[in-house]
Write a protein that holds these residues in place. Sequence first.
Motif, PDB file in Angstrom:
ATOM      1  N   UNK A 256       0.977  -1.295   0.147  1.00  0.00           N
ATOM      2  CA  UNK A 256      -0.176   0.359   0.080  1.00  0.00           C
ATOM      3  C   UNK A 256       1.126   1.249   0.142  1.00  0.00           C
ATOM      4  N   UNK A 257       1.981   0.953   0.712  1.00  0.00           N
ATOM      5  CA  UNK A 257       2.953   2.802   0.558  1.00  0.00           C
ATOM      6  C   UNK A 257       3.311   2.742  -0.293  1.00  0.00           C
ATOM      7  N   UNK A 258       3.879   0.970  -0.861  1.00  0.00           N
ATOM      8  CA  UNK A 258       4.598   1.250  -2.310  1.00  0.00           C
ATOM      9  C   UNK A 258       4.010   2.306  -3.531  1.00  0.00           C
ATOM     10  N   UNK A 259       2.792   1.689  -3.944  1.00  0.00           N
ATOM     11  CA  UNK A 259       1.601   2.020  -4.328  1.00  0.00           C
ATOM     12  C   UNK A 259       1.587   3.717  -3.881  1.00  0.00           C
ATOM     13  N   UNK A 260       1.420   3.793  -2.643  1.00  0.00           N
ATOM     14  CA  UNK A 260       0.897   4.948  -2.488  1.00  0.00           C
ATOM     15  C   UNK A 260       2.511   6.596  -3.602  1.00  0.00           C
ATOM     16  N   UNK A 261       2.728   5.916  -2.923  1.00  0.00           N
ATOM     17  CA  UNK A 261       4.418   6.860  -3.258  1.00  0.00           C
ATOM     18  C   UNK A 261       4.361   7.137  -4.765  1.00  0.00           C
ATOM     19  N   UNK A 262       4.033   5.150  -5.581  1.00  0.00           N
ATOM     20  CA  UNK A 262       4.344   5.926  -7.342  1.00  0.00           C
ATOM     21  C   UNK A 262       3.187   6.415  -7.515  1.00  0.00           C
ATOM     22  N   UNK A 263       2.250   6.343  -7.473  1.00  0.00           N
ATOM     23  CA  UNK A 263       0.408   7.383  -7.508  1.00  0.00           C
ATOM     24  C   UNK A 263       0.940   8.828  -7.727  1.00  0.00           C
ATOM     25  N   UNK A 264       1.834   9.349  -6.101  1.00  0.00           N
ATOM     26  CA  UNK A 264       1.382  10.207  -5.207  1.00  0.00           C
ATOM     27  C   UNK A 264       2.464  11.095  -7.106  1.00  0.00           C
ATOM     28  N   UNK A 265       3.611  10.007  -7.216  1.00  0.00           N
ATOM     29  CA  UNK A 265       4.712  10.364  -8.176  1.00  0.00           C
ATOM     30  C   UNK A 265       4.124  10.936  -9.134  1.00  0.00           C
ATOM     31  N   UNK A 266       2.901  10.071 -10.044  1.00  0.00           N
ATOM     32  CA  UNK A 266       3.209  10.474 -11.342  1.00  0.00           C
ATOM     33  C   UNK A 266       1.711  11.164 -11.479  1.00  0.00           C
ATOM     34  N   UNK A 267       0.936  11.341 -10.261  1.00  0.00           N
ATOM     35  CA  UNK A 267       0.043  12.980 -10.276  1.00  0.00           C
ATOM     36  C   UNK A 267       0.849  13.889 -10.052  1.00  0.00           C
ATOM     37  N   UNK A 268       1.366  13.648  -9.212  1.00  0.00           N
ATOM     38  CA  UNK A 268       2.779  15.146  -9.196  1.00  0.00           C
ATOM     39  C   UNK A 268       3.373  15.486  -9.873  1.00  0.00           C
ATOM     40  N   UNK A 269       3.464  14.208 -11.311  1.00  0.00           N
ATOM     41  CA  UNK A 269       4.491  14.693 -12.477  1.00  0.00           C
ATOM     42  C   UNK A 269       3.586  15.243 -13.368  1.00  0.00           C
ATOM     43  N   UNK A 270       2.341  14.687 -12.906  1.00  0.00           N
ATOM     44  CA  UNK A 270       1.786  14.929 -14.340  1.00  0.00           C
ATOM     45  C   UNK A 270       1.011  16.451 -13.799  1.00  0.00           C
TER      46      UNK A 270
END
Length: 218
Positions: A91-105
């Motif tokens: 859950x934590x790993x996927x949260x980090x990757x999702x926040x990364x993608x959302x913030x980058x976009x």
Amino acid sequence: MKTSKSLSVLLSVLTALVVLTGSIAVPLLCRPFYYAHIGPMGLEDWGLSREEIETAYDEMMDFCLGRREEFSAGVLAFSQSGADHFADVRGLFLLDLRVLMAALVLLLGTLALCKMKRVRPHRFLGRGPGLWAAAGLGAAFLTVGGLAALDFDRAFVIFHRVFFPGKDNWIFDWQTDPIILFLPQDFFRNCAILILVLLLVWCGALIAADVWAKKGGR
């Protein structure tokens, strides 16, 4: 060209999120970083070959990164409690990757929109949002890193209590969850060091870019 204070704050926050989550993502996605520890940390002394250790790690990380639905660790046995902890980690790993993608976009989209609308961020105290993002992150993580360096064992425990509140399944018994033998605390310490170094490098680059931009604007 118009300037916007709210735009500057938004860009600072988005930049900080991209740098933070991007730095965290590197040890999660770079498998060779773990492989490089196998020999120096003597992990083969626990009875598995290098290939078996790599397979166990790959299967564990594939689960934690959402690439497989069922937890497994190669030839290693595991308990339900251990599998439950890795589900929490997932859950934590996927949260980090999702926040990364959302913030980058959002960051790229905001910059593109600014160019189209001919609006630029306000420079608080003559400095751009990149510098303020770098200054905030750098100060925070130098402080955290310094405290962790004083007593990494305690920092390790505090980290787990913060991110896994009310749970103790992160305390492994190697007899039921032998995967812990191949994930020594020193490896996690090195992951933390890598994240801190990457974060500080990015912060330095952002500060240098802001200084260069200010000089070029004179």
